[in-house]
Design a protein around this motif. Structure first.
Motif, mmCIF file in Angstrom:
data_model
loop_
_atom_site.group_PDB
_atom_site.id
_atom_site.type_symbol
_atom_site.label_atom_id
_atom_site.label_comp_id
_atom_site.label_asym_id
_atom_site.label_seq_id
_atom_site.Cartn_x
_atom_site.Cartn_y
_atom_site.Cartn_z
ATOM 1 N N SER A 105 0.812 -1.206 0.000
ATOM 2 C CA SER A 105 0.000 0.000 0.000
ATOM 3 C C SER A 105 0.848 1.260 0.000
ATOM 4 C CB SER A 105 -0.915 0.015 1.216
ATOM 5 O OG SER A 105 -1.620 1.237 1.281
ATOM 6 N N TRP A 106 0.359 2.287 -0.698
ATOM 7 C CA TRP A 106 1.009 3.591 -0.648
ATOM 8 C C TRP A 106 0.316 4.561 0.303
ATOM 9 C CZ3 TRP A 106 -0.100 3.450 -6.432
ATOM 10 C CH2 TRP A 106 -1.432 3.788 -6.693
ATOM 11 N N TYR A 107 -0.759 4.093 0.995
ATOM 12 C CA TYR A 107 -1.500 4.968 1.890
ATOM 13 C C TYR A 107 -0.929 4.896 3.306
ATOM 14 C CZ TYR A 107 -4.943 5.184 -1.849
ATOM 15 O OH TYR A 107 -5.569 5.363 -3.049
ATOM 16 N N ARG A 108 -0.506 6.026 3.794
ATOM 17 C CA ARG A 108 0.067 6.074 5.133
ATOM 18 C C ARG A 108 -0.898 5.522 6.177
ATOM 19 N NH1 ARG A 108 1.918 11.945 6.826
ATOM 20 N NH2 ARG A 108 -0.311 12.169 7.065
ATOM 21 N N SER A 109 -2.181 5.766 6.003
ATOM 22 C CA SER A 109 -3.183 5.349 6.985
ATOM 23 C C SER A 109 -3.366 3.826 7.028
ATOM 24 C CB SER A 109 -4.518 6.023 6.698
ATOM 25 O OG SER A 109 -4.972 5.697 5.394
ATOM 26 N N ASP A 110 -2.869 3.111 6.043
ATOM 27 C CA ASP A 110 -2.993 1.649 6.037
ATOM 28 C C ASP A 110 -2.001 0.986 6.989
ATOM 29 O OD1 ASP A 110 -3.821 1.252 2.511
ATOM 30 O OD2 ASP A 110 -5.095 1.533 4.273
ATOM 31 N N TYR A 111 -1.004 1.728 7.430
ATOM 32 C CA TYR A 111 0.081 1.142 8.218
ATOM 33 C C TYR A 111 -0.161 1.355 9.699
ATOM 34 C CZ TYR A 111 2.475 0.421 3.841
ATOM 35 O OH TYR A 111 2.798 -0.013 2.580
ATOM 36 N N GLU A 112 -0.150 0.254 10.443
ATOM 37 C CA GLU A 112 -0.468 0.319 11.860
ATOM 38 C C GLU A 112 0.761 0.541 12.741
ATOM 39 O OE1 GLU A 112 -3.558 -2.630 10.138
ATOM 40 O OE2 GLU A 112 -1.466 -2.085 9.772
ATOM 41 N N TYR A 113 1.921 0.088 12.272
ATOM 42 C CA TYR A 113 3.117 0.127 13.115
ATOM 43 C C TYR A 113 4.235 0.865 12.384
ATOM 44 C CZ TYR A 113 0.426 -3.533 15.347
ATOM 45 O OH TYR A 113 -0.578 -4.241 15.953
ATOM 46 N N TRP A 114 4.979 1.659 13.153
ATOM 47 C CA TRP A 114 6.022 2.491 12.583
ATOM 48 C C TRP A 114 7.302 2.392 13.402
ATOM 49 C CZ3 TRP A 114 5.310 5.571 8.197
ATOM 50 C CH2 TRP A 114 4.001 5.616 7.719
ATOM 51 N N GLY A 115 8.432 2.501 12.714
ATOM 52 C CA GLY A 115 9.695 2.631 13.407
ATOM 53 C C GLY A 115 9.965 4.082 13.768
ATOM 54 N N GLN A 116 11.128 4.320 14.378
ATOM 55 C CA GLN A 116 11.497 5.654 14.830
ATOM 56 C C GLN A 116 12.167 6.478 13.737
ATOM 57 O OE1 GLN A 116 10.705 7.023 17.931
ATOM 58 N NE2 GLN A 116 9.379 5.214 17.820
ATOM 59 N N GLY A 117 12.606 5.820 12.684
ATOM 60 C CA GLY A 117 13.191 6.542 11.564
ATOM 61 C C GLY A 117 14.706 6.577 11.594
ATOM 62 N N THR A 118 15.276 6.762 10.409
ATOM 63 C CA THR A 118 16.716 6.919 10.265
ATOM 64 C C THR A 118 16.976 8.084 9.296
ATOM 65 O OG1 THR A 118 18.799 5.761 9.745
ATOM 66 C CG2 THR A 118 16.891 5.198 8.385
ATOM 67 N N GLN A 119 17.921 8.936 9.666
ATOM 68 C CA GLN A 119 18.180 10.144 8.896
ATOM 69 C C GLN A 119 19.050 9.833 7.680
ATOM 70 O OE1 GLN A 119 17.215 13.569 9.467
ATOM 71 N NE2 GLN A 119 18.051 13.787 7.399
ATOM 72 N N VAL A 120 18.615 10.334 6.537
ATOM 73 C CA VAL A 120 19.415 10.271 5.306
ATOM 74 C C VAL A 120 19.668 11.698 4.852
ATOM 75 C CG1 VAL A 120 19.415 9.611 2.875
ATOM 76 C CG2 VAL A 120 18.549 8.020 4.597
ATOM 77 N N THR A 121 20.939 12.039 4.688
ATOM 78 C CA THR A 121 21.304 13.368 4.237
ATOM 79 C C THR A 121 22.176 13.232 2.996
ATOM 80 O OG1 THR A 121 21.252 14.220 6.495
ATOM 81 C CG2 THR A 121 22.391 15.555 4.842
ATOM 82 N N VAL A 122 21.751 13.884 1.919
ATOM 83 C CA VAL A 122 22.482 13.823 0.657
ATOM 84 C C VAL A 122 23.043 15.214 0.369
ATOM 85 C CG1 VAL A 122 22.406 13.208 -1.771
ATOM 86 C CG2 VAL A 122 20.900 12.039 -0.139
ATOM 87 N N SER A 123 24.351 15.316 0.289
ATOM 88 C CA SER A 123 24.992 16.606 0.033
ATOM 89 C C SER A 123 25.231 16.791 -1.463
ATOM 90 C CB SER A 123 26.308 16.693 0.786
ATOM 91 O OG SER A 123 27.213 15.700 0.320
ATOM 92 N N SER A 124 25.186 18.045 -1.872
ATOM 93 C CA SER A 124 25.369 18.336 -3.311
ATOM 94 C C SER A 124 26.832 18.580 -3.656
ATOM 95 C CB SER A 124 24.534 19.561 -3.691
ATOM 96 O OG SER A 124 24.897 20.664 -2.892
#
Length: 124
Positions: A105-124
């Motif tokens: 699914s591409w709908y955020r509301s379909d997802y019941e469980y989430w992680g805390q996230g990981t930062q991705v930084t792309v420099s130019s």
């Protein structure tokens, strides 16, 4: 209930690659459709990629097609997001999420469980 922990984020130059991992605990990953979302500062969380329980069906945001690949290893309780040809606009916190339905699914509301996230930084 499943707990999700992301890893693999970091700082990379434009054109580089990263592979994000999301490890599940508490319940077997094969019970869930899985998705990756991202949120840049000041923006809403947006869909990136998703995969069904067995790994046979995937879905991508237009921004991720041809550059990113989602995959899963249910034996390792892990889902991956391989990101190639990274651009500065890919900079965001990346979250994995679990959906009890068997669908990419591409709908955020379909997802019941989430992680805390990981930062991705792309420099130019």
């Amino acid at each position: 209930q499943v707990q999700l922990v992301e890893s693999g984020g970091g700082l990379v130059q434009a054109g580089g690659s990263l592979r994000l991992s999301c490890v599940a605990s508490g319940r077997t990953l094969s019970s869930y459709g899985m998705g990756w979302f991202r949120q840049a500062p000041g923006k809403e969380r947006e869909f990136v990629a998703a995969i069904d329980r067995g790994g046979s069906s995937t879905r991508y945001a237009d921004s991720a097609k041809a550059r990113f690949a989602i995959s899963r290893d249910n034996a390792k309780n892990t889902v991956y997001l391989q990101m190639n040809s990274l651009k500065p606009e890919d900079t965001a916190v990346y979250y994995c999420a679990a959906d009890t339905a068997n669908r990419p699914s591409w709908y955020r509301s379909d997802y019941e469980y989430w992680g805390q996230g990981t930062q991705v930084t792309v420099s130019s």
